[in-house]
Design a protein around this motif. Sequence first.
Motif, PDB file in Angstrom:
ATOM      1  N   ASN A  76      33.265  -3.941  11.965  1.00  0.00           N
ATOM      2  CA  ASN A  76      32.421  -2.784  11.710  1.00  0.00           C
ATOM      3  C   ASN A  76      33.189  -1.666  11.014  1.00  0.00           C
ATOM      4  OD1 ASN A  76      29.920  -1.106  12.238  1.00  0.00           O
ATOM      5  ND2 ASN A  76      31.480   0.097  13.256  1.00  0.00           N
ATOM      6  N   LEU A 144      23.844  -5.236  13.477  1.00  0.00           N
ATOM      7  CA  LEU A 144      22.881  -4.630  14.395  1.00  0.00           C
ATOM      8  C   LEU A 144      22.675  -5.491  15.638  1.00  0.00           C
ATOM      9  CD1 LEU A 144      20.780  -2.490  15.114  1.00  0.00           C
ATOM     10  CD2 LEU A 144      19.125  -3.755  13.707  1.00  0.00           C
ATOM     11  N   SER A 145      22.588  -6.798  15.451  1.00  0.00           N
ATOM     12  CA  SER A 145      22.379  -7.679  16.599  1.00  0.00           C
ATOM     13  C   SER A 145      23.533  -7.580  17.586  1.00  0.00           C
ATOM     14  CB  SER A 145      22.190  -9.129  16.136  1.00  0.00           C
ATOM     15  OG  SER A 145      23.395  -9.662  15.628  1.00  0.00           O
ATOM     16  N   TRP A 147      25.580  -4.838  17.997  1.00  0.00           N
ATOM     17  CA  TRP A 147      25.538  -3.533  18.686  1.00  0.00           C
ATOM     18  C   TRP A 147      24.493  -3.538  19.800  1.00  0.00           C
ATOM     19  CZ3 TRP A 147      29.861  -2.966  17.399  1.00  0.00           C
ATOM     20  CH2 TRP A 147      30.373  -2.576  16.172  1.00  0.00           C
ATOM     21  N   ARG A 148      23.348  -4.144  19.547  1.00  0.00           N
ATOM     22  CA  ARG A 148      22.302  -4.177  20.572  1.00  0.00           C
ATOM     23  C   ARG A 148      22.749  -4.972  21.794  1.00  0.00           C
ATOM     24  NH1 ARG A 148      17.108  -5.340  16.592  1.00  0.00           N
ATOM     25  NH2 ARG A 148      16.595  -3.142  16.124  1.00  0.00           N
ATOM     26  N   ALA A 170      23.992   1.352  16.829  1.00  0.00           N
ATOM     27  CA  ALA A 170      22.773   0.596  16.545  1.00  0.00           C
ATOM     28  C   ALA A 170      21.759   1.477  15.816  1.00  0.00           C
ATOM     29  CB  ALA A 170      22.175   0.060  17.841  1.00  0.00           C
ATOM     30  N   THR A 173      22.742   1.955  12.151  1.00  0.00           N
ATOM     31  CA  THR A 173      22.515   0.725  11.390  1.00  0.00           C
ATOM     32  C   THR A 173      21.029   0.505  11.155  1.00  0.00           C
ATOM     33  OG1 THR A 173      24.494  -0.206  12.426  1.00  0.00           O
ATOM     34  CG2 THR A 173      23.040  -1.734  11.278  1.00  0.00           C
ATOM     35  N   GLU A 174      20.201   0.760  12.166  1.00  0.00           N
ATOM     36  CA  GLU A 174      18.743   0.629  12.021  1.00  0.00           C
ATOM     37  C   GLU A 174      18.219   1.560  10.931  1.00  0.00           C
ATOM     38  OE1 GLU A 174      17.530   1.581  15.940  1.00  0.00           O
ATOM     39  OE2 GLU A 174      17.565  -0.499  16.667  1.00  0.00           O
TER      40      GLU A 174
END
Length: 330
Positions: A76, A144-145, A147-148, A170, A173-174
Motif C-alpha cells: 500500500n 480495498l478488499s 483493508w476491509r 478503506a 480507497t473507496e
Amino acid sequence: RDYAYALFDVITDLSPRFTRAYHIGALLLSASGTVQANRSACDLLNKGVRIGGVEAEAGRPFVPDPRWLFHVILANIYETSLQTLLRRSGDSAGAADARQAARREFHLASTAPEAPVYVQEAAAGYLRLNTGGGNVEDSLLAILSVWRELRDLAERRGDEEVRKDMEERAKTTEERILAIRLTRAIEADLSRAGKRYLAERGQPPETVDDLLRDGLIPGLPARPLETGDSRETWLALPDGSFKSRLLAGLETEGHLDYLRNAVVNFVRDNRKMPASENDLLEKRYLDFFPEPPLKAIGQAYVWEQNRGFSSRMPEGPEPPPEKDAQDGGA
C-alpha cells in the motif's frame, strides 16, 4: 515525527519480537506525507520481515506470524503514498519503480506464512495488471478488499486503533474508486452528446463548451478525479467522443507499467534488452500490445533501445482549459 523512525528502530532493536511496533511505527511514518518518511516506514517493515524470517529459521516463529501483514502495508505504501509523491515531484522513473515494488510486495504477502485466503485472492486480482488483463480499478479493488478484512479482523480482536486506521484507508480507497467510476460515466454522457453534435453539424465539437452552447448538456461536467495539484480537461476526439485527461493518464500509467514489467522479465531471463517490442510479443512476455487511451489524437507507445517504453503525443498546443465546474453537469 522527526524522531519517529529512530524511536521505533530502537524499540524493535530492544524487543525484536514486539511486532506491533513495526506495524504502528510504519503507519505513523507513512501518514507524514513525505518521500523520506514513507521510505523509512518501508525500512521499518522490512526490518520486521527480516527478523521474522530469522526467528522462524531458529525455530522461534512469531505467533501469529505478521509477515504477510507487513507485506500488505508495504504494497500500500508503494502503490498509494510513494508512487503519488514521486509522480508529483516529477520522478516518473521512481514512481514506476514504486509500482513494481507494490506488485512484488503483494505477491510476497500472498505467499507468506499464515496469509489469509482473502489476501491471496486480492493479490491475484492486483497482479492481473501484470498480464494486461486489468484496468485502473483492479489494484484499488484488490487493496480495498484487504483493508476491509483487516478492519473487520481488528474489530473482532478489539483493536480500536488499528480498526480506525484500516477504516480510514478503506474509505480513501473507496472514494478513489468512486471517482474513477463517476469519471467514466461522465465520459459516456459527454460522448453521447458529442456524437449527436457531430451528426447534426457534420463536425465534432472542439470543447465541452460547444455542447453547452447547443444545449446538449445541462451544465459543465463535474470533475471527480481533480485535486488541488491535478487539473481536469475533457479532451474532444475526432469521432465526437470525450476522454478525461486525468483518467487517460491513469490508464497510460497502467499500460506503461505492463510494458516495462515485460522488459524487466525479458532482461532477467535473457540477460539483454529486447531489440524491439516484437521480441516481447514473439517470446510471450506480452500477451498483446495495449492501445493508448488517446490514440485517436495521436498518442502512441514508443520503444527506444536506450530508454525503454514511453508515451508520446504529437507536438502541438495544449488543449484549452475548461471553465470551473458548476453544479449539475453531464
